[in-house]
Design a protein around this motif. Structure first.
Motif, PDB file in Angstrom:
ATOM      1  N   CYS A 109     -72.764  78.274  -2.827  1.00 45.30           N
ATOM      2  CA  CYS A 109     -73.185  77.807  -1.918  1.00 45.30           C
ATOM      3  C   CYS A 109     -74.621  78.034  -0.741  1.00 45.30           C
TER       4      CYS A 109
ATOM      5  N   CYS B 226     -59.605  81.090  -4.048  1.00 44.39           N
ATOM      6  CA  CYS B 226     -60.287  82.425  -4.645  1.00 44.39           C
ATOM      7  C   CYS B 226     -59.854  83.825  -4.650  1.00 44.39           C
TER       8      CYS B 226
ATOM      9  N   CYS C 180     -64.742  76.923  -9.061  1.00 43.35           N
ATOM     10  CA  CYS C 180     -65.698  76.451  -7.846  1.00 43.35           C
ATOM     11  C   CYS C 180     -65.920  75.597  -7.570  1.00 43.35           C
TER      12      CYS C 180
ATOM     13  N   CYS D 196     -68.589  73.918   4.563  1.00 42.28           N
ATOM     14  CA  CYS D 196     -68.066  74.243   3.421  1.00 42.28           C
ATOM     15  C   CYS D 196     -67.988  72.391   2.701  1.00 42.28           C
TER      16      CYS D 196
END
Ligand code: BJ8
Length: 430
Positions: A150, A315, A348, A381
């Motif tokens: 990210c 995760c 992801c 996020c």
């Protein structure tokens, strides 16, 4: 047990690691209280949780001493922030791989002196730990290996390099053949960086050993997760979460053995009908962003509201262990390619498209006997937050109760979250 449990201190060791000892001394008592309240207050926990409680008690002392000794003995100690960085290659070199993601509110103010406030708390917490010299794991590593997942992470690595040698692995954002070729090259670079610390090139046999060790660890976690799916669950979501968090800092062979011992006990509990909560307790699957130590906020809220968490699609959860590496490679090139293929299966939300993840969440929902999904998104996020739209649609299409939560590490929204979670659980019961 609860009153006997104490998170230990070792100011001498911390001094050697260059920590801010005066400030850090307040951390073990705080962690002791939190752990007693959140974990040790539970009734009827499996006895084999004792090992994992002990790992928490030794989190700033015994385990750090082991890592420190290994480092003094010339073993590489690498810190990572993402499950895309292949720990197999660190283990192959005789080294130790540590997850350094931050899950604490206490280091955020340190980070915000430098970083913008409106970025992910996990990145800020980790960065603050290093800047404030208040994490022994950050202090003991030879180097850290970040990645381009990210935006918050990849730009923070440029600043983190001022405090600790920081390498960056380029993780592509798509999974085409050309992306795979790039990825394999990045894996090779990582191997070179690890080998440079020992001065020896790890060979085929050593890499095969690293792959076997970490495959065994992931397989043990798969076994454990399958056992907790039993209705009624033989273990709480909180205990599962702490085990999955410990997976990122414990010695892998010992950890694997202890997980299997716990699994043996859980099998017996299932046979004997011993559960952590009654059969009719609402069952929740949590999906979304990882919960790094000591982030126990959502699990505590859900289980205090009378439900049980039966799966983490995360995760620090199934994304870490759902896939194993094919061990049948004939040479090093094939070995690294197979390793990369396994890593490419991690779904992801930084990837596009990422529809495999939506299918995976639904599969895990079905396998775990869950009755509702709470999608957990750390503030700012964007990728997980936007992906929650597709997940909600998939749940609505199947009549699965779904709730999305966006939060950070501060206790400020606890009351509001409690109210929302309680209403969601009522909806499931209804
Ligand atoms: S593979 S989830 S560990 S990147 S929550 S820091 S994405 S803004 S943690 Fe992650 Fe690797 Fe993906 Fe897993 Fe950024 Fe999002 Fe924060 Fe995140």
């Amino acid at each position: 047990m609860s009153d006997e449990f104490v998170v230990k201190s070792d100011p001498e060791l911390w001094e050697k690691l260059g920590m801010d000892v005066a400030r850090f001394s307040g951390m073990p008592p705080m962690l002791t209280n939190a752990y007693r309240n959140i974990f040790l207050s539970q009734q009827n926990r499996p006895e084999r949780m004792a090992y994992f409680d002990d790992m928490v008690a030794n989190i700033h002392t015994g385990r750090i001493q082991e890592i420190y000794d290994a480092k003094e003995g010339g073993k590489p100690v690498i810190g990572t922030f993402c499950v895309y960085v292949p720990e197999e290659l660190v283990v192959a070199a005789g080294g130790i791989c540590i997850g350094l993601c931050g899950g604490a509110q206490g280091s955020i103010a340190d980070a915000e002196k430098i970083l913008p406030r409106n970025i992910c708390p996990m990145v800020k917490s980790a960065f603050g730990f290093k800047v404030g010299k208040i994490c022994p794991y950050f202090q003991v590593v030879d180097l850290v290996y970040g990645e381009t997942t990210c935006d918050a992470k990849k730009k923070t690595w440029e600043l983190l390099d001022r405090y600790v040698p920081t390498h960056v692995m380029e993780i592509p954002q798509m999974k085409r053949e050309r992306d795979k070729r790039l990825w394999v090259e990045e894996v090779k670079d990582f191997k070179v960086a690890v080998d440079r610390i020992t001065g020896n090139e790890t060979d085929f046999e050593a890499v095969a050993g690293g792959i076997r060790t970490i495959n065994a660890k992931r397989a043990a976690l798969q076994r454990l997760n399958a056992l907790r799916h039993h209705t009624p669950s033989p273990i709480s979501g909180r205990d599962m979460l702490i085990i999955q968090q410990i997976a990122f800092y414990d010695e892998p062979v010992r950890f694997t053995e202890k997980v299997h011992e716990l699994c043996d006990e859980l099998e017996k509990r299932v046979q004997d009908g011993v559960a952590i909560a009654p059969k009719e307790t609402p069952r929740i699957l949590v999906s979304g962003t990882p919960m790094a130590l000591p982030n126990w906020k959502l699990h505590y809220i859900i289980e205090s509201a009378g439900a049980v968490v039966v799966n983490e699609e995360s995760c620090i959860g199934t994304r870490y262990y759902k896939d194993l590496i094919d061990e049948g490679a004939a040479d090093m090139d094939q070995q690294l390619e197979r390793l990369t293929e396994r890593y490419m299966k991690i779904d992801c939300s930084c990837f596009t498209p990422n529809d495999d993840r939506i299918d995976q969440v639904i599969r895990e929902f079905e396998a775990s006997g869950a009755e509702g999904i709470i999608d957990y998104c750390l503030q700012f996020c964007h990728t997980y937050n936007i992906e929650a739209v597709k997940l909600r649609e998939a749940c609505e299409a199947r009549g699965i109760p779904f709730m999305a939560i966006e939060t950070d590490y501060s206790p400020d929204d606890m009351g509001q979250l409690q109210t929302r979670v309680e209403a969601f659980i009522e909806q499931i019961k209804g």
